[in-house]
Write a protein that holds these residues in place. Structure first.
Motif, PDB file in Angstrom:
ATOM      1  N   LEU A  85       0.831  -1.206   0.000  1.00  0.00           N
ATOM      2  CA  LEU A  85       0.000   0.000   0.000  1.00  0.00           C
ATOM      3  C   LEU A  85       0.867   1.258   0.000  1.00  0.00           C
ATOM      4  CD1 LEU A  85      -2.934  -0.902   2.401  1.00  0.00           C
ATOM      5  CD2 LEU A  85      -3.041  -0.510  -0.068  1.00  0.00           C
ATOM      6  N   LEU A  86       1.958   1.212   0.756  1.00  0.00           N
ATOM      7  CA  LEU A  86       2.867   2.369   0.760  1.00  0.00           C
ATOM      8  C   LEU A  86       3.507   2.541  -0.612  1.00  0.00           C
ATOM      9  CD1 LEU A  86       4.696   2.127   4.222  1.00  0.00           C
ATOM     10  CD2 LEU A  86       2.759   3.587   3.589  1.00  0.00           C
ATOM     11  N   ILE A  87       3.867   1.414  -1.240  1.00  0.00           N
ATOM     12  CA  ILE A  87       4.467   1.488  -2.577  1.00  0.00           C
ATOM     13  C   ILE A  87       3.450   2.068  -3.569  1.00  0.00           C
ATOM     14  CG2 ILE A  87       5.354   0.111  -4.519  1.00  0.00           C
ATOM     15  CD1 ILE A  87       6.497  -1.855  -2.430  1.00  0.00           C
ATOM     16  N   LEU A  88       2.207   1.624  -3.434  1.00  0.00           N
ATOM     17  CA  LEU A  88       1.149   2.127  -4.327  1.00  0.00           C
ATOM     18  C   LEU A  88       1.013   3.651  -4.191  1.00  0.00           C
ATOM     19  CD1 LEU A  88      -1.331   1.122  -6.182  1.00  0.00           C
ATOM     20  CD2 LEU A  88      -2.707   1.579  -4.144  1.00  0.00           C
ATOM     21  N   ALA A  89       0.964   4.115  -2.942  1.00  0.00           N
ATOM     22  CA  ALA A  89       0.813   5.554  -2.698  1.00  0.00           C
ATOM     23  C   ALA A  89       1.987   6.324  -3.286  1.00  0.00           C
ATOM     24  CB  ALA A  89       0.686   5.815  -1.190  1.00  0.00           C
ATOM     25  N   LYS A  90       3.186   5.801  -3.063  1.00  0.00           N
ATOM     26  CA  LYS A  90       4.390   6.477  -3.566  1.00  0.00           C
ATOM     27  C   LYS A  90       4.403   6.493  -5.096  1.00  0.00           C
ATOM     28  CE  LYS A  90       8.542   8.316  -3.019  1.00  0.00           C
ATOM     29  NZ  LYS A  90       8.747   9.585  -2.299  1.00  0.00           N
ATOM     30  N   ARG A  91       4.065   5.365  -5.668  1.00  0.00           N
ATOM     31  CA  ARG A  91       4.094   5.270  -7.126  1.00  0.00           C
ATOM     32  C   ARG A  91       3.101   6.237  -7.765  1.00  0.00           C
ATOM     33  NH1 ARG A  91       1.985  -0.093  -9.888  1.00  0.00           N
ATOM     34  NH2 ARG A  91       0.063   1.101  -9.634  1.00  0.00           N
ATOM     35  N   GLU A  92       1.902   6.330  -7.181  1.00  0.00           N
ATOM     36  CA  GLU A  92       0.898   7.253  -7.711  1.00  0.00           C
ATOM     37  C   GLU A  92       1.413   8.686  -7.674  1.00  0.00           C
ATOM     38  OE1 GLU A  92      -2.301   6.391  -9.080  1.00  0.00           O
ATOM     39  OE2 GLU A  92      -1.133   4.528  -9.079  1.00  0.00           O
TER      40      GLU A  92
END
Lengths: 105, 254
Positions: free
Chosen positions: A58-65
């Protein structure tokens, strides 16, 4: 509500409380999602008691977005549980935030 | 959320009981057919799988005892110890003890009582005698697994692990990170690359699926079977590749 939200000086501050695991992933994603388009986001992880691969994702998703649209996303206050996972998965550099201690540095 | 915390452990317990039953039946068949390599292989793999899965759940007592049994079976498989009735009897008793460990330690979350600990001690002593048999022939036993490639590797071998887990792994109560913690007990994770590329756009991303892939540079003196055994429990629908760096000609695919 495991996420507290507050906007100060144009920065959206999110604080995640409790576990970031498969057990809370669906709820966390639906709470995070509306904030992922903010121009500046800071996620306070000091209240994260436990983290697994689902939480890390989820943290990776947020960062990637954020990176996708050249927006800013910082993680702060990493709890021990978060540091351990970032360390094992070697992901601290991906987020690029200052990390205070590493579990085996 | 429909995940049962105990689901994976219950699956392990059921699987371990089944494997122990198979082991017992195979041992009984060995008495009449002591040379059958297929039966010997099946017995070894059963012990190996139980040990690997037990390790994932941190069931150290199960791992510790099963490791010794596996060791003796490995030597039987390699032809270093002949099958004879005393050994079959010892292995059958060891099976019974493993079943007790699974019942008490895994199922009830308890500790062995004094009588059971006494039995374990006696079994360990008898099993170690068979390890000694092999040790006395050690000078002539070729151990290809510990040969090095002459590239300056000392002791432990370097491995490359390429892991793409079953997307459902998290829902099944397993976490890739727990595998890394376990790997760290068998060797050293020199470096790890987490690959998030497979994660779809935010709107399509299912937070309960695992999209992360991992490339690991690992150093361990464990053999390939032992390292592969860590993943026995998640082999289905996962892609697990284990390569000894500098020695294998290609990826080993499970």
């Amino acid at each position: 509500m495991p996420i507290r939200e507050e906007t100060k000086n144009g920065v959206c501050h999110l604080a995640i409380e409790g576990e970031m695991t498969i057990y809370s992933a669906t709820e966390l994603k639906s709470e995070l999602a509306p904030h992922l388009s903010e121009a500046q986001i800071e996620i306070d992880l000091s209240g994260v008691s436990e983290m697994d691969s689902a939480g890390l994702q989820l943290l990776i998703l947020a960062k990637r977005e954020a990176m996708k649209d050249d927006r800013v996303l910082h993680l702060s206050g990493h709890s021990q549980a978060v540091l351990e996972v970032l360390d094992i998965c070697n992901m601290a550099a991906y987020f690029g935030d200052p990390v205070i201690i590493s579990s085996h540095a | 959320m429909s995940i049962n915390l105990d689901q994976a452990l219950q699956t392990f317990i059921a699987e371990a009981r089944e494997l122990l039953e198979d082991m017992e039946n195979s041992l009984l068949r060995l008495e009449s057919d002591p040379e059958d390599a297929e039966i010997i292989g099946a017995i070894f793999r059963a012990a190996h799988t139980i040990k690997g899965s037990a390790g994932l759940f941190g069931l150290d007592q199960v791992v510790g005892f099963t490791h010794i049994v596996e060791n003796v079976l490995d030597r039987v498989r390699d032809g270093n110890i002949p099958i004879e009735s005393n050994l079959v009897a010892l292995l059958l008793e060891s099976c019974d003890h493993m079943a007790e460990l699974v019942n008490v330690v895994a199922d009830q979350g308890g500790q062995l009582d004094e009588a059971a600990l006494g039995r374990e001690h006696a079994l360990r002593t008898r099993l170690q005698a068979y390890q000694g048999v092999q040790a006395s022939h050690a000078a002539v036993v070729v151990e290809p697994e510990v040969e090095t490639s002459g590239k300056g590797v000392e002791g432990a071998d370097n491995w490359h692990l390429s892991l793409r887990f079953d997307r459902e792994i998290l829902k099944n109560g397993m976490d890739p990170i727990s595998f890394f913690r376990y790997l760290a007990t068998l060797g050293e994770i020199v470096s790890i690359i987490t690959l998030p590329d497979a994660m779809p756009p935010a709107s399509e991303m299912d937070p309960e699926l695992c999209y992360l892939g991992f490339e690991i540079n690992y150093k361990s003196d464990a053999d390939k079977n032992t390292i592969a055994g860590v993943f026995d429990f998640v082999r289905e629908n996962s892609s697990i590749r284990i390569l000894r760096v500098g020695r294998d000609s290609g990826f080993f695919r499970q």
